[in-house]
Scaffold this active site. Structure first.
Site, PDB file in Angstrom:
ATOM      1  CD  GLU A   1      13.073   4.753   8.538  1.00  0.00           C
ATOM      2  OE1 GLU A   1      12.845   5.800   8.915  1.00  0.00           O
ATOM      3  OE2 GLU A   1      13.114   5.322   6.828  1.00  0.00           O
TER       4      GLU A   1
ATOM      5  CE  LYS B   1      -1.689   2.668   3.250  1.00  0.00           C
ATOM      6  NZ  LYS B   1      -1.861   4.178   2.271  1.00  0.00           N
TER       7      LYS B   1
ATOM      8  CB  CYS C   1      13.852   9.873   7.180  1.00  0.00           C
ATOM      9  SG  CYS C   1      14.379   8.048   6.107  1.00  0.00           S
TER      10      CYS C   1
ATOM     11  CD  GLU D   1      10.700  12.163  11.043  1.00  0.00           C
ATOM     12  OE1 GLU D   1      11.283  12.044  10.383  1.00  0.00           O
ATOM     13  OE2 GLU D   1       9.555  11.893  11.055  1.00  0.00           O
TER      14      GLU D   1
END
Length: 500
Positions: free
Chosen positions: A252, A177, A291, A394
């Site tokens: 992750e 997906k 990331c 983040e």
């Protein structure tokens, strides 16, 4: 605009079971790039059922590794054949520059070739000395089974390859997906897998939202492993949904990555130029939507003023625009939501006392084309500290925060003072110091005098809230395997443990 058949189940392309659709937008001007099928639970269940049949009843898990490797190499060749088309799709869908899109295709190609070579070079198992000539004992690896793969919007093709290539190399079947924001390159990858000869049901694709498609994949009892790349909040939900069925989980979840610069890295003009240039690359590649972005500059106090002044000067000269246009160095953010999030983080930082050195706003319409896209100027925030939200969380935008240190111990303490632990870097002219600091950093990847490169043969993943498990390298293959010990008694005889 016609609806793209973006759902692939059991060897056939189809529209959504409930006829749902979704517009995929060009982040450079907010126009519609494509209309794709919007899958739901029914589509997801059908895809999992197809993958289950293909694993339990089909030939793929038992196909010799040499044949699986041939298919992976065939996919790699097809990726290079379609390199320009895929790079253009990735650039238009994500907003990144066309050159970044080309690099992504090359990296994806390398991943498929690496895992093909890895399984080809393996032995038939690890022989274990049982201490007896009458026993043959071996440890072998088998595929996990049905793998659910949920990929992010920033590197959709690259992250898909990090999951699909090792899963197929190990003999698994899968349902993937992609992010509903950037699904187009994954659709192209699935077409190449089909063209390469992947048996029906082995690879399945469902486009749709995280809820319901991703949520259903995470909880589905017929899924044996779920591999997710994305944000911490969503990753936590995936883990919670997977827990009742005790399936394997690989996560992750991003990072808040430090870039530690010592004064001795700037002792020469060349060293200073390199460190500044690398700090720009660390923070602003793909508009910071990476990331492993080096969003935290942690710099020795004695060189901070000179360094940040030059850094801000260069940052405000970064050329923004549509990623496919010549000379553009940085594209837009991926969506209106991401643009608003970036604005929120900058406003929060300024309210908490950060000093704006450059950026801090959307560019003027005359400074960027097209003016209607989700653009935000590269932003440098000075005088930051760990109490600030922009330093802790983040941001996934073109925001660089600046912190200072005086001693090596202080630098290490600052760099490790994060819930995450994905990546970090050390810049120093003293090799012993650089290696000493790198050894103390609690991050899954540490660069010395560099930022961002990775190797398909080296594991990728993080400590702490950056996730669990690893992608790439031998451990990246092992994520998609179960380990089995086969103990064979060559001279069976009664044990006589029980007298009767």
């Amino acid at each position: 605009m016609s609806v793209l058949e973006s759902i692939h189940i059991d060897g056939s392309w189809r529209t959504a079971a409930a006829s749902g659709t979704r517009e995929v937008l060009d982040p450079a001007d907010a126009t519609t790039l494509a209309v794709v099928a919007e899958g739901d639970v029914a589509d997801t269940d059908a895809a999992v059922a197809a993958a289950r049949r293909a694993f339990d009843e089909g030939p793929w898990p038992h196909t010799p590794t040499a044949e699986r490797a041939v298919l992976l190499r065939r996919v790699a060749d097809l990726l290079q054949r379609d390199r320009e088309e895929i790079a253009l799709t990735e650039s238009r869908d994500t907003g990144k520059t066309l050159e970044e899109g080309r690099v992504d295709v090359d990296d994806v190609t390398s991943a498929f070739r690496y895992f093909a070579d890895l399984v080809m070079n393996e032995s038939g198992g690890r022989v274990v000395d049982a201490g007896s000539a009458d026993v043959h004992s071996v440890v072998v690896h088998e595929p996990v089974g049905v793998c659910a793969m949920i990929t992010p919007w920033n590197y959709p093709l690259l992250q898909a390859s990090w999951k699909v290539a090792p899963a197929l190399a190990a003999g698994n079947t899968f349902v993937i997906k992609p992010s509903e924001v950037t699904p187009l390159s994954t659709v192209h990858l699935m077409k190449l897998l089909v063209e390469a000869g992947l048996p029906k049901g082995v690879g399945n694709l469902v486009t749709g939202a995280g809820d319901p498609v991703g949520a259903r994949l995470s909880e589905h009892p017929d899924v044996d492993l779920v591999s997710f790349t994305g944000g911490l909040a969503s990753g936590t939900k995936v883990a919670q949904a997977a827990a009742p069925t005790v399936k394997k989980v690989a996560l992750e979840l991003g990072g808040k990555n430090p870039n530690v610069v010592f004064a001795d890295a700037c002792a020469t003009d060349e060293g200073f130029d390199t460190a500044v240039d690398q700090a720009l690359n660390a923070a602003f590649i793909h508009s910071g939507q990476v990331c492993s972005a080096g969003a935290r500059l942690i710099i020795e106090e004695s060189v901070k003023d000179r360094f940040v002044t030059e850094l801000a000067s260069r940052a405000q000269r970064i050329r923004l625009g549509r990623g496919t246009e010549e000379g553009v160095e940085c594209g837009p953010l991926v969506s209106a939501q991401q643009l608003e999030k970036t604005e929120m983080y900058v406003a929060s930082a300024l309210s908490e006392g950060a000093e704006l050195r450059c950026g801090g706003a959307r560019p003027e319409p005359c400074d960027v084309r097209p003016a209607s896209g989700y653009f935000y100027s590269p932003t440098v925030l000075d005088n930051c500290h760990r109490g600030m939200r922009v330093v802790r969380e983040e941001t996934f935008g073109p925001i660089l925060t600046v912190e200072t240190f005086r001693t090596e111990d202080e630098a290490v303490t600052l760099a490790n003072d994060t819930e995450y632990g994905l990546a970090g870097a050390v810049f120093s002219g003293d090799t012993a110091r650089a290696r000493r600091v790198a050894a103390r950093l609690r991050h899954g990847t540490v660069w010395i005098n560099d930022f961002h490169p990775y190797l398909p043969q080296a594991e990728w993943g993080g400590f702490g809230k950056s996730g669990v498990g690893r992608e790439l390298g031998p451990h990246g293959l092992n994520e998609y395997r179960e380990t089995k010990h086969v103990y064979e008694n060559l001279r069976p005889a009664p044990v006589r443990w029980f007298a009767g």
